[in-house]
Design a protein around this motif. Structure first.
Motif, PDB file in Angstrom:
ATOM      1  N   ARG A 158       1.066  -1.512   0.320  1.00 49.46           N
ATOM      2  CA  ARG A 158      -0.019   0.057  -0.112  1.00 49.46           C
ATOM      3  C   ARG A 158       1.123   1.097  -0.225  1.00 49.46           C
ATOM      4  O   ARG A 158       0.018   2.539  -0.218  1.00 49.46           O
ATOM      5  N   ALA A 161       2.236   1.195  -3.356  1.00 48.54           N
ATOM      6  CA  ALA A 161       1.153   1.994  -4.294  1.00 48.54           C
ATOM      7  C   ALA A 161       0.978   2.991  -4.392  1.00 48.54           C
ATOM      8  O   ALA A 161       0.571   4.248  -5.583  1.00 48.54           O
ATOM      9  N   SER A 162       1.132   4.491  -3.292  1.00 45.10           N
ATOM     10  CA  SER A 162       1.154   5.529  -3.264  1.00 45.10           C
ATOM     11  C   SER A 162       1.900   5.897  -4.005  1.00 45.10           C
ATOM     12  O   SER A 162       1.828   7.138  -4.589  1.00 45.10           O
ATOM     13  N   TYR A 189      -8.862  -0.375  -2.060  1.00 50.42           N
ATOM     14  CA  TYR A 189      -7.923  -0.327  -1.768  1.00 50.42           C
ATOM     15  C   TYR A 189      -7.519   0.957  -1.772  1.00 50.42           C
ATOM     16  O   TYR A 189      -6.306   1.198  -1.070  1.00 50.42           O
ATOM     17  N   ARG A 190      -7.246   1.126  -2.737  1.00 50.40           N
ATOM     18  CA  ARG A 190      -7.486   2.936  -3.163  1.00 50.40           C
ATOM     19  C   ARG A 190      -7.806   3.969  -2.400  1.00 50.40           C
ATOM     20  O   ARG A 190      -6.656   4.393  -1.240  1.00 50.40           O
ATOM     21  N   VAL A 193      -5.166   2.628   0.803  1.00 55.27           N
ATOM     22  CA  VAL A 193      -4.013   3.448   0.001  1.00 55.27           C
ATOM     23  C   VAL A 193      -3.599   5.404   0.696  1.00 55.27           C
ATOM     24  O   VAL A 193      -2.511   5.459   1.128  1.00 55.27           O
ATOM     25  N   SER A 197      -1.354   7.211   2.918  1.00 51.15           N
ATOM     26  CA  SER A 197      -0.202   8.543   2.457  1.00 51.15           C
ATOM     27  C   SER A 197      -0.220   9.528   3.291  1.00 51.15           C
ATOM     28  O   SER A 197       0.232  10.265   3.755  1.00 51.15           O
ATOM     29  N   ALA A 202       0.724   1.575   6.314  1.00 49.50           N
ATOM     30  CA  ALA A 202      -0.426   1.701   5.702  1.00 49.50           C
ATOM     31  C   ALA A 202      -0.162   0.337   6.573  1.00 49.50           C
ATOM     32  O   ALA A 202       0.500  -0.352   7.964  1.00 49.50           O
TER      33      ALA A 202
END
Length: 263
Positions: A158, A161-162, A189-190, A193, A197, A202
Motif C-alpha cells: 500500500r 502503491a502511493s 484498496y485505493r 492507500v 499516505s 499503512a
C-alpha cells in the motif's frame, strides 16, 4: 585419487548445468554496452553479438523497462543505464548497509513483540524481503528473507502503491491478479492507500493472510522516493486500534533511524 574424483565431479556438474539462452543473451548485451565507447543501435548490437535482430530488440526493450539500459528516442541508440550502475554499486555496499540495519530490526521486534521485515522494491512489479527479525518468543510469525510479493500486496504494498497511478488500467490489472486472503475491492484498496499516505503508515488487516495483521512505514531515499519499507507482522487481535496506531508511529520513528543507516 581424491583430487581426481573432485575434479571429475566439478566437470560433471558444469556439463549438467542448464543455460537459458535469453538470459545469456541479456547478460552479453549488458556486458557489451558497459564496454562500448558510444551508444549503439539495436541492429548493430545484434550483428556484433550474432543475436537474432528481433530477439535482440525485445531483450533491449525489456532491459530499458528494468532501467538496466537507456534508450535515446532521437538517435535510436542504446547505452548502459543508470540502473545497471546502481545495481553494481548496491552489490558492493547495499548488503553491508542492510546488515548494519539488522540490530535495529531485532531490537524493535523484541521490544514490540512482532516480526519485523525490511522490504525493497524489485523491478516494476515486485517487492522482496531483504532482512527479517522475529520476536524471540515460542509463538511467532516467521518471514523468510528473499520472499517476494506483487508490488501492491500487504501493508508495504500500500505504501509503494502511493507512488503509482492507481487510476491506470495496468495498476488495476496487477491488483486483480493478486490472491488476497480476504475480500477486498479495488475501491477499498485505493481508499486505504490514500489513508496510508495521509498518516504515514499503512495497514493490512487480514488481506495478505487471514489471521495476520501487518503495519508498515516507508524509508525514504534522499530523493524522497520510497526505497524500503519496514513491516511489523502480528496475529490479528494482538493489538487494539490504539495500539496499532502507536505501533505505526513507532515504525515511522524506526524508519527515520534506518534512513541514516541505509543511505
Amino acid at each position: 585419487m581424491d583430487a581426481e574424483v573432485n575434479i571429475n565431479d566439478k566437470n560433471a556438474a558444469k556439463s549438467s548445468l542448464v543455460t537459458v539462452k535469453p538470459v545469456v543473451n541479456a547478460v552479453r548485451i549488458l556486458r557489451f554496452l558497459s564496454q562500448a565507447a558510444a551508444p549503439e543501435r539495436s541492429v548493430d548490437i545484434a550483428r556484433k553479438l550474432d543475436i537474432n535482430p528481433s530477439t535482440c530488440f525485445n531483450i533491449l526493450r525489456t532491459l530499458v523497462t528494468e532501467d538496466m539500459v537507456d534508450f535515446s528516442p532521437m538517435s535510436k541508440r542504446y547505452s548502459a543505464g543508470l540502473g545497471l550502475a546502481r545495481l553494481v554499486e548496491q552489490f558492493v555496499t547495499q548488503g553491508q548497509k542492510v546488515q548494519l540495519a539488522k540490530p535495529l530490526l531485532e531490537s524493535f521486534a523484541a521490544r514490540s513483540k512482532v516480526t519485523v521485515t525490511l522490504w525493497r522494491r524489485m523491478g516494476l512489479d515486485r517487492i522482496v524481503i531483504v532482512s527479517s527479525a522475529a520476536c524471540p518468543t515460542d509463538v511467532r510469525i516467521d518471514m523468510s528473507e528473499g520472499q517476494r510479493l506483487p508490488i501492491l500486496m500487504g501493508a508495504s504494498g500500500r505504501l509503494y502503491a502511493s507512488q503509482l497511478d492507481l487510476d491506470q488500467p495496468q495498476s488495476k490489472a496487477i491488483f486483480d491478479k493478486i490472491r488476497w486472503g480476504g475480500t477486498l475491492s479495488y475501491e477499498e484498496y485505493r481508499d486505504q492507500v490514500r489513508d496510508a499516505s495521509k498518516r504515514g503508515w499503512a495497514i493490512d488487516d487480514g488481506n495478505f493472510s487471514i489471521g495476520i495483521l501487518a503495519v508498515a512505514a516507508p524509508v525514504y531515499s534522499p530523493s524522497d522516493t520510497i526505497e524500503f519499507t519496514v513491516s511489523a507482522v502480528m496475529f490479528r487481535g494482538q493489538r487494539d486500534e490504539t495500539g496499532i496506531a502507536e505501533l505505526g508511529q513507532s515504525l515511522r520513528n524506526l524508519c527515520d533511524e534506518l534512513r541514516s543507516v541505509l543511505f
